[in-house]
Design an enzyme around this catalytic site. Structure first.
Site, PDB file in Angstrom:
ATOM      1  N   GLY A  97      46.936  28.939  82.246  1.00 34.32           N
ATOM      2  CA  GLY A  97      46.731  27.562  81.814  1.00 34.32           C
ATOM      3  C   GLY A  97      48.000  26.976  81.224  1.00 34.32           C
ATOM      4  O   GLY A  97      47.968  26.217  80.253  1.00 34.32           O
ATOM      5  N   SER A 142      50.272  24.797  82.136  1.00 35.65           N
ATOM      6  CA  SER A 142      50.813  23.459  82.356  1.00 35.65           C
ATOM      7  C   SER A 142      50.138  22.398  81.500  1.00 35.65           C
ATOM      8  O   SER A 142      50.550  21.241  81.527  1.00 35.65           O
ATOM      9  CB  SER A 142      50.694  23.077  83.841  1.00 35.65           C
ATOM     10  OG  SER A 142      49.340  23.068  84.250  1.00 35.65           O
ATOM     11  N   ASP A 168      42.881  31.328  90.674  1.00 37.39           N
ATOM     12  CA  ASP A 168      41.670  31.064  89.907  1.00 37.39           C
ATOM     13  C   ASP A 168      41.335  32.312  89.095  1.00 37.39           C
ATOM     14  O   ASP A 168      41.020  33.352  89.668  1.00 37.39           O
ATOM     15  CB  ASP A 168      40.528  30.708  90.864  1.00 37.39           C
ATOM     16  CG  ASP A 168      39.231  30.352  90.145  1.00 37.39           C
ATOM     17  OD1 ASP A 168      39.140  30.532  88.912  1.00 37.39           O
ATOM     18  OD2 ASP A 168      38.289  29.907  90.830  1.00 37.39           O
ATOM     19  N   VAL A 169      41.408  32.208  87.779  1.00 32.06           N
ATOM     20  CA  VAL A 169      41.175  33.384  86.935  1.00 32.06           C
ATOM     21  C   VAL A 169      39.757  33.915  87.056  1.00 32.06           C
ATOM     22  O   VAL A 169      39.493  35.064  86.678  1.00 32.06           O
ATOM     23  CB  VAL A 169      41.516  33.108  85.455  1.00 32.06           C
ATOM     24  CG1 VAL A 169      42.976  32.742  85.276  1.00 32.06           C
ATOM     25  CG2 VAL A 169      40.599  32.041  84.855  1.00 32.06           C
ATOM     26  N   ASN A 197      45.644  31.603  77.861  1.00 29.44           N
ATOM     27  CA  ASN A 197      45.409  30.247  77.385  1.00 29.44           C
ATOM     28  C   ASN A 197      44.433  29.478  78.269  1.00 29.44           C
ATOM     29  O   ASN A 197      43.954  28.417  77.868  1.00 29.44           O
ATOM     30  CB  ASN A 197      46.755  29.498  77.320  1.00 29.44           C
ATOM     31  CG  ASN A 197      46.604  28.067  76.871  1.00 29.44           C
ATOM     32  OD1 ASN A 197      46.170  27.799  75.758  1.00 29.44           O
ATOM     33  ND2 ASN A 197      46.961  27.130  77.736  1.00 29.44           N
ATOM     34  N   SER A 238      39.698  29.135  69.399  1.00 28.65           N
ATOM     35  CA  SER A 238      39.377  27.824  68.834  1.00 28.65           C
ATOM     36  C   SER A 238      38.677  28.007  67.496  1.00 28.65           C
ATOM     37  O   SER A 238      37.990  29.009  67.267  1.00 28.65           O
ATOM     38  CB  SER A 238      38.456  27.044  69.777  1.00 28.65           C
ATOM     39  OG  SER A 238      37.935  25.893  69.146  1.00 28.65           O
ATOM     40  N   TYR A 249      31.030  27.321  74.681  1.00 28.31           N
ATOM     41  CA  TYR A 249      32.455  27.449  74.362  1.00 28.31           C
ATOM     42  C   TYR A 249      32.665  28.392  73.180  1.00 28.31           C
ATOM     43  O   TYR A 249      33.529  29.282  73.208  1.00 28.31           O
ATOM     44  CB  TYR A 249      33.007  26.058  74.062  1.00 28.31           C
ATOM     45  CG  TYR A 249      34.484  25.966  73.807  1.00 28.31           C
ATOM     46  CD1 TYR A 249      35.403  26.096  74.844  1.00 28.31           C
ATOM     47  CD2 TYR A 249      34.977  25.715  72.525  1.00 28.31           C
ATOM     48  CE1 TYR A 249      36.770  25.977  74.618  1.00 28.31           C
ATOM     49  CE2 TYR A 249      36.335  25.588  72.289  1.00 28.31           C
ATOM     50  CZ  TYR A 249      37.219  25.725  73.333  1.00 28.31           C
ATOM     51  OH  TYR A 249      38.570  25.606  73.100  1.00 28.31           O
ATOM     52  N   LYS A 298      34.688  31.998  73.313  1.00 22.16           N
ATOM     53  CA  LYS A 298      35.854  32.225  72.469  1.00 22.16           C
ATOM     54  C   LYS A 298      35.575  33.289  71.405  1.00 22.16           C
ATOM     55  O   LYS A 298      36.454  34.109  71.082  1.00 22.16           O
ATOM     56  CB  LYS A 298      36.284  30.914  71.809  1.00 22.16           C
ATOM     57  CG  LYS A 298      36.769  29.852  72.780  1.00 22.16           C
ATOM     58  CD  LYS A 298      38.024  30.282  73.527  1.00 22.16           C
ATOM     59  CE  LYS A 298      38.647  29.143  74.302  1.00 22.16           C
ATOM     60  NZ  LYS A 298      39.874  29.536  75.021  1.00 22.16           N
ATOM     61  N   ILE A 345      44.163  19.760  67.853  1.00 25.84           N
ATOM     62  CA  ILE A 345      45.576  19.679  68.248  1.00 25.84           C
ATOM     63  C   ILE A 345      45.765  18.407  69.081  1.00 25.84           C
ATOM     64  O   ILE A 345      44.900  18.039  69.889  1.00 25.84           O
ATOM     65  CB  ILE A 345      45.996  20.925  69.049  1.00 25.84           C
ATOM     66  CG1 ILE A 345      45.681  22.209  68.256  1.00 25.84           C
ATOM     67  CG2 ILE A 345      47.481  20.854  69.407  1.00 25.84           C
ATOM     68  CD1 ILE A 345      46.366  22.316  66.910  1.00 25.84           C
TER      69      ILE A 345
END
Length: 239
Positions: free
Chosen positions: A8, A10, A59-60, A85, A137, A150, A154, A183
């Site tokens: 991730g 970029s 693709d992870v 990331n 996160s 999410y 995480k 962020i």
């Protein structure tokens, strides 16, 4: 020159991490999923500034494609710095969450962590030096309404990283998690306006991607050799 892979790489935080690691003298491999052109542009920017970088896409969530891409990388040199990331969010309150929303978020963040990290572990162990840093996160620590998927993904990365740190400690490899709060990226700008940030964050501002990158850069350095198995928050005092 140590080789670093940033999944991730970029996006807002990922790009800042790539720039920091390149400035620290690493050859940085910038991963993207579909938007390879963004990663390639960043790699060109880093090279123009005197750094060393390359871009690639896979693709992870596709274990076979990930393994094939990593085997190509490992043919050149072992990856000694890995920054996990890659991640997505697809928010909904839990009673209304669709199964595919749950599964996709888990697939990218958690299964993607396994698909990328596991094939790189043995080659890294052979060098007896390595850094595995996973971006999490604040939601994984405090929870967040509408983000059960999410937070679950995480939070699982915290436990996996703590376990992995114990397995790899004797080989000179550290494993840590960085857990940012709000962020200043395109993604967060769509969710938090200035008033919300001032209300939620004691420092009354969003963090900068470069501040997250500075922490990652330190954890990837020789100076952080005795820090492992930690979840380190960077959130302006939110918790």
């Amino acid at each position: 020159m140590k080789h670093a892979l940033v999944t991730g790489g970029s996006g807002g935080i990922g790009a800042a991490i790539c720039r920091r690691l390149a400035a620290d003298g690493c050859h940085v491999i910038i991963h993207a999923n579909r938007k390879l052109e963004h990663a390639a542009t960043l790699a060109e920017e880093i090279r123009a500034a005197g750094g060393s970088a390359a871009a690639l896409a896979f693709d992870v969530t596709d274990a076979a494609a990930t393994t094939a891409a990593l085997e190509t990388l490992l043919a050149d040199a072992p990856i000694q710095i890995l920054v996990n990331n890659a991640g997505i969010h697809d928010d909904a309150v839990f009673p209304g969450m669709r199964p595919e929303q749950w599964q996709r978020v888990i697939d990218v963040s958690l299964n993607g962590f396994f698909n990328v990290t596991q094939p790189l572990t043995m080659p890294m162990m052979r060098t007896r030096w390595g850094r595995i840093i996973t971006i999490s996160s604040v939601a994984a620590i405090t929870g967040n309404r509408g983000q059960a998927n999410y937070a679950a993904a995480k939070g699982a990365l915290h436990s996996a990283s703590k376990s992995l740190s114990q397995e790899l400690a004797s080989r000179g490899i550290t494993v840590n998690v960085v857990a940012p709060g709000i962020i200043d990226t395109t993604m967060s700008a769509d969710v938090f306006d200035a008033a919300a940030v001032a209300r939620i964050v004691p420092m009354k501002r969003a963090g900068r991607p470069e501040e997250v990158a500075d922490l990652v850069g330190f954890l990837a350095s020789e100076q952080a050799a005795y820090i492992s198995g930690q979840v380190i928050s960077i959130n302006g005092g939110m918790i």
